[in-house]
Scaffold this motif. Structure first.
Motif, short mmCIF file in Angstrom:
data_model
loop_
_atom_site.label_atom_id
_atom_site.label_comp_id
_atom_site.label_asym_id
_atom_site.label_seq_id
_atom_site.Cartn_x
_atom_site.Cartn_y
_atom_site.Cartn_z
N UNK A 80 0.85 -1.20 0.00
CA UNK A 80 0.00 0.00 0.00
C UNK A 80 0.88 1.25 0.00
N UNK A 81 0.44 2.26 -0.75
CA UNK A 81 1.19 3.52 -0.81
C UNK A 81 0.30 4.67 -0.37
N UNK A 82 0.65 5.25 0.79
CA UNK A 82 -0.04 6.45 1.22
C UNK A 82 0.28 7.54 0.21
N UNK B 80 -4.06 8.52 8.81
CA UNK B 80 -3.42 7.23 9.08
C UNK B 80 -4.43 6.08 9.12
N UNK B 81 -4.53 5.35 8.02
CA UNK B 81 -5.39 4.16 7.97
C UNK B 81 -5.04 3.34 6.74
N UNK C 243 0.25 3.61 14.80
CA UNK C 243 0.85 2.28 14.75
C UNK C 243 1.54 2.00 13.43
N UNK C 244 1.81 3.05 12.64
CA UNK C 244 2.46 2.88 11.34
C UNK C 244 3.92 3.28 11.43
N UNK D 90 5.58 5.73 6.05
CA UNK D 90 5.51 7.18 5.81
C UNK D 90 6.68 7.75 5.03
N UNK D 91 7.73 6.96 4.79
CA UNK D 91 8.89 7.50 4.07
C UNK D 91 8.47 7.97 2.68
#
Length: 192
Positions: A53-55, A108-109, A173-174, A179-180
């Motif tokens: 998954x990519x935020x 954040x999810x 919890x990530x 997040x990088x």
């Protein structure tokens, strides 16, 4: 006679970030089309870390200051990585997610796109502009998204890639791997 609609289009060319350290040259394009009460978001990415998954979001400054894409100069702790925290002086804060419900601004999810086995993904979403603007005003004091002052970020590397302890960016919890930043691009108004 064809009636002209009041449509505005914005584009961000997304370029690799942290590529030398992570071994991926993530790149692509984001398009934003505002028409009436609809914001259409389309992102296509290539060469991202596969099968994860990519935020993805746009970042910016609540006061409307121009955001810009980070350079290696933002690596203030000299660990070779530009982490999420180090992007803030030039790009501002995380604002709107490109997830399953951008207008809810739930950052954040687990509702973001997942790259395929080739590191490719496409994301496309129609967002009710009034709902997004209301949530944006609640969070940042203004309903004006000011898209041409924002930067698109794509995040995320596999947990199997070890990061030094100096890389910051843990959110709830990530991990910092989630997040990088792996790519970024300045949003600009499209030329007619």
């Amino acid at each position: 006679m064809e009636r002209k609609t009041n449509m505005k289009k914005y584009i961000a060319k997304i370029e690799p970030l942290n590529a030398l350290k992570i071994g991926y040259e993530a790149h692509g394009q984001a398009e934003f089309t505002v028409e009436g009460n609809n914001l259409h978001i389309k992102v296509e990415m290539f060469d991202t870390p596969e099968n994860i998954e990519h935020w993805e979001h746009f970042h910016g400054f609540p006061d409307g200051k121009e955001a810009s894409v980070p350079t290696i100069e933002q690596d203030t702790n000299l660990d070779g990585y530009i982490d999420l925290i180090e992007t803030e002086p030039v790009s501002g804060t995380t604002m709107v997610p490109f997830d399953d419900a951008p207008h809810e601004m739930n950052i954040p999810h687990d509702g973001y796109p997942v790259a395929d086995a080739n590191g490719h993904y496409e994301y496309e979403k129609d967002v009710p502009l009034d709902k997004l603007q209301a949530k944006f005003k609640e969070a940042f004091g203004s309903e004006d998204l000011q898209l041409d002052k924002r930067v698109v970020y794509v995040h995320g590397i596999p947990d199997s890639l070890a990061l030094p302890d100096t890389v910051a960016g843990e959110v709830m919890c990530y991990s910092a791997n989630t997040t990088l930043p792996i790519a970024a691009g300045k949003i600009e108004a499209a030329q007619d």
